[in-house]
Enzyme design. Structure first.
Site, PDB file in Angstrom:
ATOM      1  N   HIS A 243       0.963   6.268   1.888  1.00  0.00           N
ATOM      2  CA  HIS A 243       1.730   7.225   2.698  1.00  0.00           C
ATOM      3  C   HIS A 243       2.875   7.891   1.957  1.00  0.00           C
ATOM      4  CE1 HIS A 243      -0.997   6.619   5.806  1.00  0.00           C
ATOM      5  NE2 HIS A 243      -0.797   5.320   5.802  1.00  0.00           N
TER       6      HIS A 243
ATOM      7  N   ARG B  87      -9.424   7.994  -1.123  1.00  0.00           N
ATOM      8  CA  ARG B  87     -10.403   8.388  -0.103  1.00  0.00           C
ATOM      9  C   ARG B  87     -11.298   9.496  -0.621  1.00  0.00           C
ATOM     10  NH1 ARG B  87      -8.815   6.495   5.372  1.00  0.00           N
ATOM     11  NH2 ARG B  87     -10.618   7.665   6.026  1.00  0.00           N
TER      12      ARG B  87
ATOM     13  N   GLU C 203      -8.381   0.390  -3.066  1.00  0.00           N
ATOM     14  CA  GLU C 203      -9.123   0.351  -1.808  1.00  0.00           C
ATOM     15  C   GLU C 203     -10.113   1.512  -1.844  1.00  0.00           C
ATOM     16  OE1 GLU C 203      -6.472  -0.018   1.568  1.00  0.00           O
ATOM     17  OE2 GLU C 203      -8.005   0.929   2.800  1.00  0.00           O
TER      18      GLU C 203
ATOM     19  N   ASN D 222       0.856  -1.194   0.000  1.00  0.00           N
ATOM     20  CA  ASN D 222       0.000   0.000   0.000  1.00  0.00           C
ATOM     21  C   ASN D 222       0.894   1.247   0.000  1.00  0.00           C
ATOM     22  OD1 ASN D 222      -1.365   2.295   1.180  1.00  0.00           O
ATOM     23  ND2 ASN D 222      -3.066   0.936   1.647  1.00  0.00           N
TER      24      ASN D 222
ATOM     25  N   ARG E 243      -7.229  12.801   0.872  1.00  0.00           N
ATOM     26  CA  ARG E 243      -6.153  13.283   1.755  1.00  0.00           C
ATOM     27  C   ARG E 243      -4.774  12.794   1.314  1.00  0.00           C
ATOM     28  NH1 ARG E 243      -7.254   9.936   7.280  1.00  0.00           N
ATOM     29  NH2 ARG E 243      -9.303  10.837   7.033  1.00  0.00           N
TER      30      ARG E 243
ATOM     31  N   THR F  77      -8.205   3.490   8.287  1.00  0.00           N
ATOM     32  CA  THR F  77      -9.407   2.657   8.360  1.00  0.00           C
ATOM     33  C   THR F  77      -9.460   1.994   9.732  1.00  0.00           C
ATOM     34  OG1 THR F  77      -9.008   2.195   6.037  1.00  0.00           O
ATOM     35  CG2 THR F  77     -10.699   0.888   7.116  1.00  0.00           C
TER      36      THR F  77
ATOM     37  N   GLU G  80     -10.717  -9.565   2.961  1.00  0.00           N
ATOM     38  CA  GLU G  80      -9.448  -9.219   3.609  1.00  0.00           C
ATOM     39  C   GLU G  80      -9.729  -9.150   5.104  1.00  0.00           C
ATOM     40  OE1 GLU G  80      -7.174  -5.932   2.023  1.00  0.00           O
ATOM     41  OE2 GLU G  80      -6.241  -5.570   3.976  1.00  0.00           O
TER      42      GLU G  80
ATOM     43  N   HIS H  26      -5.590   3.691  -1.708  1.00  0.00           N
ATOM     44  CA  HIS H  26      -6.938   4.019  -1.234  1.00  0.00           C
ATOM     45  C   HIS H  26      -7.301   5.414  -1.711  1.00  0.00           C
ATOM     46  CE1 HIS H  26      -9.745   4.187   2.579  1.00  0.00           C
ATOM     47  NE2 HIS H  26     -10.367   4.513   1.475  1.00  0.00           N
TER      48      HIS H  26
ATOM     49  N   HIS I 221      -3.537  -4.728   7.683  1.00  0.00           N
ATOM     50  CA  HIS I 221      -3.728  -3.544   8.520  1.00  0.00           C
ATOM     51  C   HIS I 221      -2.856  -3.637   9.765  1.00  0.00           C
ATOM     52  CE1 HIS I 221      -5.331   0.068  10.238  1.00  0.00           C
ATOM     53  NE2 HIS I 221      -5.949   0.287   9.102  1.00  0.00           N
TER      54      HIS I 221
ATOM     55  N   ARG J 140       3.164  19.128   0.751  1.00  0.00           N
ATOM     56  CA  ARG J 140       3.607  20.288  -0.024  1.00  0.00           C
ATOM     57  C   ARG J 140       2.758  20.537  -1.273  1.00  0.00           C
ATOM     58  NH1 ARG J 140       9.050  21.962   1.266  1.00  0.00           N
ATOM     59  NH2 ARG J 140       9.050  21.776   3.524  1.00  0.00           N
TER      60      ARG J 140
HETATM   61  N1  PXP Z   1      -5.668  -3.187   4.224  1.00  0.00           N
HETATM   62  C1  PXP Z   1      -6.636  -2.245   4.355  1.00  0.00           C
HETATM   63  C2  PXP Z   1      -8.026  -2.615   4.007  1.00  0.00           C
HETATM   64  C3  PXP Z   1      -6.319  -0.945   4.807  1.00  0.00           C
HETATM   65  O1  PXP Z   1      -7.299  -0.036   4.970  1.00  0.00           O
HETATM   66  C4  PXP Z   1      -4.975  -0.625   5.069  1.00  0.00           C
HETATM   67  C5  PXP Z   1      -4.629   0.781   5.447  1.00  0.00           C
HETATM   68  O2  PXP Z   1      -4.831   1.641   4.377  1.00  0.00           O
HETATM   69  C6  PXP Z   1      -4.014  -1.627   4.900  1.00  0.00           C
HETATM   70  C7  PXP Z   1      -4.384  -2.904   4.515  1.00  0.00           C
HETATM   71  C8  PXP Z   1      -2.573  -1.363   5.180  1.00  0.00           C
HETATM   72  O3  PXP Z   1      -2.444  -1.046   6.512  1.00  0.00           O
HETATM   73  P1  PXP Z   1      -1.047  -0.501   7.058  1.00  0.00           P
HETATM   74  O4  PXP Z   1      -0.782   0.772   6.319  1.00  0.00           O
HETATM   75  O5  PXP Z   1      -1.282  -0.313   8.510  1.00  0.00           O
HETATM   76  O6  PXP Z   1      -0.029  -1.557   6.735  1.00  0.00           O
END
Ligand code: PXP
Length: 237
Positions: free
Chosen positions: A10, A45, A70, A7, A49, A101, A151, A43, A191, A18
């Site tokens: 971040h 959103r 996502e 994922n 964000r 989430t 998941e 994701h 997660h 910025r």
């Molecule tokens: N799976 C889902 C459904 C999520 O919402 C997230 C967070 O965006 C992740 C996996 C990954 O989680 P983490 O960033 O804590 O590894």
């Protein structure tokens, strides 16, 4: 061995600080692909964000590995997903105020809207996965919606404070993975998983893919920091 979905939200979080181009989540996704990631998760959103519409368009275009979008079931986002046609859509609950989430989707009470969303996405040839807590009733509800995958939310496992509670949370995930497989679902999990706690989850029989983001991006900052400083220092010199 389960597959690894990375994922990249971040990377985009950092860019949005910025609102310029760097760091580019698509370039990051290509590096993850090069490093052997089996899929990329982002994701989109409702509040945008981190990941932006243009990011998901570019990800779909350049990735050779599957793109797992996502998303919530907000009509605007569902429309984008139907036009984009990612390999997979992972449906999650979304609240504006949350940092990330927070819980699994309540598939039992998801109602007509969740059902219609699953149908629309499936009609577009998108594999639908539902992000759920490790609860057999949620698995039964997912089966009755005809989705191909779930998941399992590993947040409670990752945040467990004692060895005993962590073991209990893992046991739940073990049982739910077996139950999901038995009911014909592809079972993924994710997660909050970190380098020190991922292995007991990766060893679970029947686990198809783990989706991990924050810990990988956090570690990348540290393993890359030394080189980044050296390169800047050389330029300054
Ligand atoms: N799976 C889902 C459904 C999520 O919402 C997230 C967070 O965006 C992740 C996996 C990954 O989680 P983490 O960033 O804590 O590894």
């Amino acid at each position: 061995m389960p597959l690894l979905g990375v994922n990249i939200d971040h990377i985009a979080t950092l860019r949005q600080q910025r609102r310029e181009g760097d760091p580019d989540p698509v370039a990051a996704a290509l590096l993850c692909q090069k490093a052997g990631a089996h899929s990329i998760v982002a994701h989109l959103r409702e509040d945008r964000r981190h990941i932006q519409d243009e990011d998901v368009r570019r990800l779909k275009k350049v990735l050779k590995i599957p793109f797992n979008l996502e998303m919530s079931i907000a009509p605007e986002i569902v429309g984008i997903a139907c036009r984009l046609k990612p390999a997979q859509a992972t449906l999650v609950p979304e609240r504006r105020q949350e940092l990330t989430t927070e819980g699994g989707l309540d598939v039992i009470r998801g109602g007509r809207r969740l059902q219609n969303t699953c149908c629309r996405l499936k009609d577009e040839g998108i594999v639908v996965s539902l992000f759920i807590d490790p609860d057999p009733r949620q698995i039964d509800a997912a089966v009755s919606l005809g989705v191909g995958a779930i998941e399992i939310h590993t947040g409670a496992y990752a945040q467990a404070k004692t060895v005993h509670s962590r073991r209990k949370e893992r046991e739940k995930i073990v049982r739910m993975t077996a139950y999901g497989c038995q009911r014909g679902l592809v079972v993924n999990a994710g997660h909050g998983l970190k380098y020190h706690d991922v292995r007991p989850i990766a060893r679970i029989s029947g686990m198809h893919e783990l989706n991990i983001g924050h810990s990988i991006v956090s570690r990348a900052a540290f393993v890359g920091l030394e080189r980044a400083v050296r390169e800047m220092k050389a330029l300054v010199k």
